[in-house]
Design an enzyme around this catalytic site. Structure first.
Site, PDB file in Angstrom:
ATOM      1  N   GLN A  84      -4.423  -1.621   9.869  1.00 13.70           N
ATOM      2  CA  GLN A  84      -4.353  -2.954   9.284  1.00 13.70           C
ATOM      3  C   GLN A  84      -4.891  -4.009  10.241  1.00 13.70           C
ATOM      4  O   GLN A  84      -4.497  -4.074  11.408  1.00 13.70           O
ATOM      5  CB  GLN A  84      -2.893  -3.289   8.914  1.00 13.70           C
TER       6      GLN A  84
ATOM      7  N   ASP B 177     -11.394   2.999   4.487  1.00 13.09           N
ATOM      8  CA  ASP B 177     -11.861   1.620   4.339  1.00 13.09           C
ATOM      9  C   ASP B 177     -13.378   1.561   4.204  1.00 13.09           C
ATOM     10  O   ASP B 177     -13.926   0.589   3.691  1.00 13.09           O
ATOM     11  CB  ASP B 177     -11.433   0.780   5.554  1.00 13.09           C
TER      12      ASP B 177
ATOM     13  N   LYS C 249       0.828  -1.203   0.000  1.00  6.77           N
ATOM     14  CA  LYS C 249       0.000   0.000   0.000  1.00  6.77           C
ATOM     15  C   LYS C 249       0.860   1.249   0.000  1.00  6.77           C
ATOM     16  O   LYS C 249       0.562   2.225  -0.705  1.00  6.77           O
ATOM     17  CB  LYS C 249      -0.936  -0.013   1.218  1.00  6.77           C
TER      18      LYS C 249
END
Length: 297
Positions: A96, A119, A52
């Site tokens: 994460q 997200d 990422k």
């Protein structure tokens, strides 16, 4: 001939298309910023976060990475999230998962500023999605939509069967596909571990999405001819390779490809799109927070 939907290629096109929006923000003196927070020593999580950050560097997004000791108190993670919420140079925050057992992931998600929740998991953002007015579409479901669009798969009026009811993929994807939008208007059946006669549900699907996290649980015998197959799963199984394992999806690829009109591979299908749509959401977040209009692909 079965079409293999190349997620790497579609993700590369998405990253390239985002550069126009990033340049627009740059002209206004804004550089989108994405903060990733890792509180784990899991090698897969470490690899995913590094990918990422590499994606951010490629397109011109400022990547901010914070690593915390997995044994640190939960308060240390919440303090980190609070600091990132208050940082005007951070437009998106991604913590994460999975987190250590002593940290409640639901509380962490709720602690993230909804405007920076790229997200799309914060309850406020989930509610906006269900109501048909999403701030951010969750990355994997949105990536699935973009993959179908790239393959000219029209979802309007189609029967879609989703196998898996997670908050990350199954539920939000079902909500997106039933919306009155160009990439929606489908009739959706959401299956799970308590579904009876799963094969009957998958055989009647025009589009079948496997997202249950069970290696190769769907095979060709469970599909009808010309079904479009989207495999969200990515599972490590023991194999006689240098690494001692191989990656497989939730679909048994060879038998499914014999039936499907189009299919996503594993790896190289949905995975790259998840990361690309994270960049998309970060650019969108920067646009909203800085009041700079950008054109998103």
């Amino acid at each position: 001939m079965t079409e293999v939907i190349d997620g790497n290629a579609v993700a590369a096109e998405m990253r390239s298309a985002l550069t126009d929006g990033i340049e627009t923000l740059s002209d206004a003196g804004v550089r989108p910023g994405l903060a990733t927070v890792l509180m784990s020593d899991d090698p897969a999580s470490e690899t995913y976060v590094s990918m990422k950050q590499r994606d951010c560097e490629e397109v011109g997004i400022e990547g901010i990475h914070v690593e915390l000791d997995p044994d640190a108190p939960a308060e240390e993670l919440f303090d980190t999230v609070a600091d990132l919420n208050d940082d005007p140079e951070v437009h998106g925050i991604l913590v994460q998962m999975p987190l250590p057992d002593h940290v409640d992931d639901r509380d962490v998600i709720r602690a993230i500023d909804p405007a920076k929740d790229v997200d799309g998991f914060h309850p406020e953002n989930v509610g906006r999605l269900v109501a048909g007015n999403p701030r951010f579409k969750p990355c994997t479901p949105h990536g699935v939509q973009k993959l179908l669009e790239s393959a000219d798969v029209d979802t309007e009026g189609k029967d879609v069967t989703i196998v898996g009811r997670s908050n990350i993929v199954g539920k939000p994807l079902a909500n997106l596909l039933v919306q009155k939008t160009d990439l929606g208007n489908a009739t959706v059946t959401l299956c799970h571990s308590r579904t009876t006669d799963l094969a009957e549900k998958t055989r009647r699907a025009d589009i079948m999405v496997a997202a249950a996290g069970v290696p190769e649980m769907v095979d060709g015998s469970m599909l009808s001819e010309s079904t479009v197959v989207v495999d969200v799963g990515i599972n490590r199984v023991d194999a006689d390779t240098d690494k001692g394992y191989e990656l497989v999806g939730d679909v048994e690829y060879e038998s499914a490809a014999e039936k499907a009109s189009a299919i996503t591979p594993v790896p190289g299908g949905v995975g790259p799109m998840t990361r690309a749509m994270l960049l998309y959401n970060t650019v969108k977040a920067a646009s909203q927070q800085e009041s700079v209009d950008v054109e998103l692909p």
